[in-house]
Motif scaffolding. Sequence first.
Motif, PDB file in Angstrom:
ATOM      1  N   ASN A  95       0.935  -1.021  -0.097  1.00 24.35           N
ATOM      2  CA  ASN A  95      -0.088  -0.070   0.043  1.00 24.35           C
ATOM      3  C   ASN A  95       0.933   1.332   0.023  1.00 24.35           C
ATOM      4  OD1 ASN A  95      -2.006   1.975   0.523  1.00 24.35           O
ATOM      5  ND2 ASN A  95      -2.130   1.637   2.564  1.00 24.35           N
ATOM      6  N   CYS A 105       0.655   4.496   2.268  1.00 23.14           N
ATOM      7  CA  CYS A 105       0.856   4.446   3.861  1.00 23.14           C
ATOM      8  C   CYS A 105       2.478   3.907   3.921  1.00 23.14           C
ATOM      9  CB  CYS A 105      -0.150   3.845   4.428  1.00 23.14           C
ATOM     10  SG  CYS A 105       0.167   3.680   6.219  1.00 23.14           S
ATOM     11  N   ASP A 157       2.652   0.512   3.568  1.00 21.11           N
ATOM     12  CA  ASP A 157       2.593  -0.909   4.351  1.00 21.11           C
ATOM     13  C   ASP A 157       2.898  -2.017   3.224  1.00 21.11           C
ATOM     14  OD1 ASP A 157       1.174   0.540   6.407  1.00 21.11           O
ATOM     15  OD2 ASP A 157      -0.728   0.438   4.969  1.00 21.11           O
ATOM     16  N   CYS A 216       3.827  -8.652   8.116  1.00 12.36           N
ATOM     17  CA  CYS A 216       3.400  -7.154   7.696  1.00 12.36           C
ATOM     18  C   CYS A 216       4.212  -6.237   8.405  1.00 12.36           C
ATOM     19  CB  CYS A 216       1.977  -7.036   8.043  1.00 12.36           C
ATOM     20  SG  CYS A 216       1.231  -5.676   7.667  1.00 12.36           S
ATOM     21  N   GLY A 253       4.168  -2.147   8.356  1.00  7.48           N
ATOM     22  CA  GLY A 253       3.314  -1.054   8.422  1.00  7.48           C
ATOM     23  C   GLY A 253       2.709  -0.498   9.522  1.00  7.48           C
ATOM     24  N   CYS A 254       1.693   0.350   9.160  1.00 10.65           N
ATOM     25  CA  CYS A 254       0.992   1.125  10.180  1.00 10.65           C
ATOM     26  C   CYS A 254       0.525   0.156  11.342  1.00 10.65           C
ATOM     27  CB  CYS A 254       0.201   2.214   9.727  1.00 10.65           C
ATOM     28  SG  CYS A 254      -1.170   1.469   8.823  1.00 10.65           S
ATOM     29  N   SER A 257      -2.794  -1.778   9.481  1.00 10.26           N
ATOM     30  CA  SER A 257      -2.264  -2.584   8.478  1.00 10.26           C
ATOM     31  C   SER A 257      -1.961  -3.937   9.236  1.00 10.26           C
ATOM     32  CB  SER A 257      -1.243  -2.365   7.486  1.00 10.26           C
ATOM     33  OG  SER A 257      -0.157  -2.228   8.010  1.00 10.26           O
ATOM     34  N   ARG A 266      -7.143   5.516   5.974  1.00 13.57           N
ATOM     35  CA  ARG A 266      -6.619   4.060   6.432  1.00 13.57           C
ATOM     36  C   ARG A 266      -7.328   2.925   5.974  1.00 13.57           C
ATOM     37  NH1 ARG A 266      -1.976   5.025   8.300  1.00 13.57           N
ATOM     38  NH2 ARG A 266      -1.682   6.716   9.578  1.00 13.57           N
ATOM     39  N   LYS A 275      -7.346   1.362   2.989  1.00 13.98           N
ATOM     40  CA  LYS A 275      -6.291   0.653   2.258  1.00 13.98           C
ATOM     41  C   LYS A 275      -5.591  -0.091   3.078  1.00 13.98           C
ATOM     42  CE  LYS A 275      -6.638   3.075  -2.296  1.00 13.98           C
ATOM     43  NZ  LYS A 275      -5.794   3.579  -3.196  1.00 13.98           N
ATOM     44  N   CYS A 276      -5.218   0.486   4.359  1.00 16.72           N
ATOM     45  CA  CYS A 276      -4.203  -0.102   5.273  1.00 16.72           C
ATOM     46  C   CYS A 276      -5.152  -1.289   5.749  1.00 16.72           C
ATOM     47  CB  CYS A 276      -4.058   0.751   6.512  1.00 16.72           C
ATOM     48  SG  CYS A 276      -3.298   2.578   6.081  1.00 16.72           S
ATOM     49  N   LEU A 280      -5.438  -4.148   3.046  1.00 10.42           N
ATOM     50  CA  LEU A 280      -4.277  -4.608   2.496  1.00 10.42           C
ATOM     51  C   LEU A 280      -4.148  -6.345   2.641  1.00 10.42           C
ATOM     52  CD1 LEU A 280      -1.436  -4.086   0.969  1.00 10.42           C
ATOM     53  CD2 LEU A 280      -0.449  -4.037   2.910  1.00 10.42           C
TER      54      LEU A 280
END
Length: 162
Positions: A38, A41, A43, A63, A65-66, A69, A128, A130-131, A134
């Motif tokens: 993603n 962000c 991710d 993973c 990322g944030c 995610s 967020r 899309k996070c 994902l």
Amino acid sequence: MNDGDLQELYRDIILEHYHYPRGHKHVDAPDIHNEGKNPVCGDEIELEVKLNGDVVEQVGVHCVGCAISVASGSMLSEIVEGKSIGEVKRIAQVVKAMLTGADLPEGVDPADLGDLEVLQGVRNFPVRIKCALLAWTTLVEGLKNYESGNGAAQVETAATEQ
Ligand code: ZN
């Protein structure tokens, strides 16, 4: 419980998954390996799936990322093991509906989805979504590749699919 408390509860559950992600394991000889990104962000996720017939026996989720995610990938790993490919796709549809505010598929009660229910809170933060999606889009892509005979193919579609 007022809205503020609810937001706080969502946050606590998401942070708990972020700090202790489930499914963070290596799967031996996976039938499916797929990666997703993603870029909005930053991710990145890597999924490995071991199937037994058409049932997901094991899933490994890696993973970086944030918090959202990582938490979404962690929740995914908790719920998909033991489910058939068809059931997994259906759950992914439910997650997408919860995140976008669409109607849930017939006969689905969010209360049956465990911690996934908290992802509904992400709806209030469109950037967020899309996070949170994902892990699910990457898994569904992997399943589709597998079904079409390309289980090991890596496809970067998660970032653009909406
Ligand atoms: Zn993110």
